[in-house]
Write a protein that holds these residues in place. Structure first.
Motif, PDB file in Angstrom:
ATOM      1  N   HIS A  99       0.866  -1.173   0.000  1.00  0.00           N
ATOM      2  CA  HIS A  99       0.000   0.000   0.000  1.00  0.00           C
ATOM      3  C   HIS A  99       0.905   1.226   0.000  1.00  0.00           C
ATOM      4  CE1 HIS A  99      -4.211   1.012   0.173  1.00  0.00           C
ATOM      5  NE2 HIS A  99      -3.891   2.063   0.927  1.00  0.00           N
ATOM      6  N   THR A 127      -1.353  -1.195  -3.965  1.00  0.00           N
ATOM      7  CA  THR A 127      -2.746  -1.491  -3.659  1.00  0.00           C
ATOM      8  C   THR A 127      -3.603  -0.227  -3.558  1.00  0.00           C
ATOM      9  OG1 THR A 127      -2.202  -1.723  -1.309  1.00  0.00           O
ATOM     10  CG2 THR A 127      -2.309  -3.751  -2.626  1.00  0.00           C
ATOM     11  N   ALA A 131      -6.977  -0.320  -5.667  1.00  0.00           N
ATOM     12  CA  ALA A 131      -8.282   0.013  -5.073  1.00  0.00           C
ATOM     13  C   ALA A 131      -8.983   1.120  -5.855  1.00  0.00           C
ATOM     14  CB  ALA A 131      -8.106   0.423  -3.612  1.00  0.00           C
ATOM     15  N   ARG A 132      -8.233   2.089  -6.332  1.00  0.00           N
ATOM     16  CA  ARG A 132      -8.848   3.171  -7.118  1.00  0.00           C
ATOM     17  C   ARG A 132      -9.394   2.641  -8.434  1.00  0.00           C
ATOM     18  NH1 ARG A 132      -4.421   7.942  -5.806  1.00  0.00           N
ATOM     19  NH2 ARG A 132      -5.203   8.297  -3.691  1.00  0.00           N
ATOM     20  N   TRP A 135     -12.362  -0.387  -7.556  1.00  0.00           N
ATOM     21  CA  TRP A 135     -13.596  -0.009  -6.858  1.00  0.00           C
ATOM     22  C   TRP A 135     -13.851   1.488  -6.868  1.00  0.00           C
ATOM     23  CZ3 TRP A 135      -9.942  -3.202  -4.177  1.00  0.00           C
ATOM     24  CH2 TRP A 135     -10.181  -4.574  -4.362  1.00  0.00           C
ATOM     25  N   LEU A 137     -12.399   3.842  -5.369  1.00  0.00           N
ATOM     26  CA  LEU A 137     -12.402   4.330  -3.989  1.00  0.00           C
ATOM     27  C   LEU A 137     -11.611   5.621  -3.845  1.00  0.00           C
ATOM     28  CD1 LEU A 137     -11.849   1.157  -1.792  1.00  0.00           C
ATOM     29  CD2 LEU A 137     -13.950   2.436  -2.157  1.00  0.00           C
ATOM     30  N   THR A 140      -8.220   6.427  -0.286  1.00  0.00           N
ATOM     31  CA  THR A 140      -7.718   5.059  -0.393  1.00  0.00           C
ATOM     32  C   THR A 140      -6.651   4.755   0.645  1.00  0.00           C
ATOM     33  OG1 THR A 140      -6.314   5.873  -2.176  1.00  0.00           O
ATOM     34  CG2 THR A 140      -8.270   4.620  -2.813  1.00  0.00           C
ATOM     35  N   ASP A 144      -9.437   2.724   4.946  1.00  0.00           N
ATOM     36  CA  ASP A 144     -10.605   2.953   4.092  1.00  0.00           C
ATOM     37  C   ASP A 144     -10.849   1.768   3.160  1.00  0.00           C
ATOM     38  OD1 ASP A 144     -11.029   5.650   5.054  1.00  0.00           O
ATOM     39  OD2 ASP A 144      -9.328   6.258   3.794  1.00  0.00           O
ATOM     40  N   VAL A 145      -9.781   1.267   2.544  1.00  0.00           N
ATOM     41  CA  VAL A 145      -9.923   0.134   1.627  1.00  0.00           C
ATOM     42  C   VAL A 145     -10.350  -1.112   2.399  1.00  0.00           C
ATOM     43  CG1 VAL A 145      -8.764  -1.303  -0.098  1.00  0.00           C
ATOM     44  CG2 VAL A 145      -8.208   1.134   0.055  1.00  0.00           C
ATOM     45  N   HIS A 148     -14.016  -0.901   3.216  1.00  0.00           N
ATOM     46  CA  HIS A 148     -14.805  -1.168   2.010  1.00  0.00           C
ATOM     47  C   HIS A 148     -14.901  -2.670   1.724  1.00  0.00           C
ATOM     48  CE1 HIS A 148     -16.446  -0.614  -2.027  1.00  0.00           C
ATOM     49  NE2 HIS A 148     -15.549  -1.489  -2.432  1.00  0.00           N
ATOM     50  N   ILE A 168      -6.344  -7.366  -0.497  1.00  0.00           N
ATOM     51  CA  ILE A 168      -6.816  -6.383  -1.486  1.00  0.00           C
ATOM     52  C   ILE A 168      -6.533  -6.901  -2.894  1.00  0.00           C
ATOM     53  CG2 ILE A 168      -6.399  -4.076  -2.447  1.00  0.00           C
ATOM     54  CD1 ILE A 168      -5.894  -3.193   0.543  1.00  0.00           C
TER      55      ILE A 168
END
Length: 181
Positions: A99, A127, A131-132, A135, A137, A140, A144-145, A148, A168
């Motif tokens: 991340h 990640t 995630a963006r 999803w 998001l 991020t 938060d991820v 979700h 993730i």
């Protein structure tokens, strides 16, 4: 999905990867004080490793974030002593997930440079970017991820963070292969 160095999740085999997380003691990228690796093979976490590291300086600026103090790592191995043992976790892995991967990649490079070791050759996949893309998001941040995706997280505990990153990636792979995708 567009992770670091132009490498995307679509561009690399997904049967084996390692999620990685570092915690650092101070502003120096060479100040890793904790590392965790989570190895995934064929969609399943098969190995978890967490180790404390004695950084090159006794200065701890980020204890309030991760809870690690000099007294906990004073007798731990240095990165140079530890990494040759941990590097075997990366054998056969096609990529490293993290991340904010640019941070973990820079910590790895700095620690390897300081220890006179070659950094891993695998590309890093971020990640945050996964995630963006998967999803849409925002924000991020890792909590938060995880919220979700319904993942548990003890944020800034390296093993928890690395395992969250592995999950993730697995969720993004699973969604990409879901019927109707």
């Amino acid at each position: 999905m567009v992770p670091m160095n132009g490498t995307s999740l679509r561009d690399v085999p997904q049967d084996c990867f390692v999620a990685l997380d570092f915690e650092t003691a101070d502003q120096g990228r060479d100040s890793a004080c904790s590392v965790a690796l989570v190895r995934v093979e064929k969609g399943t976490i098969v190995h978890r490793e967490h180790r404390l590291i004695r950084p090159p300086r006794r200065t701890f600026q980020f204890t309030s974030i991760h809870g690690i103090r000099w007294s906990q790592v004073a007798e731990a191995p240095t990165f140079g002593e530890l990494w040759p043992e941990l590097a075997s976790c990366l054998v056969g892995a096609h990529f490293i997930a993290a991340h904010n991967a640019s941070f973990d990649a820079s910590v790895m490079r700095a620690c390897c440079d300081q220890a006179g070791l070659r950094p891993p050759s695998q590309p890093y996949l971020c990640t945050v970017k996964i995630a963006r893309q998967a999803w849409n998001l925002r924000p991020t941040k890792l909590p938060d991820v995880c919220r979700h995706l319904g993942l548990s997280l003890k944020h800034h505990e390296a093993l928890s963070d690395a395992e969250a990153c592995a999950n993730i990636v697995l969720a993004a792979i699973s969604e990409r292969h879901a019927p109707g995708r």
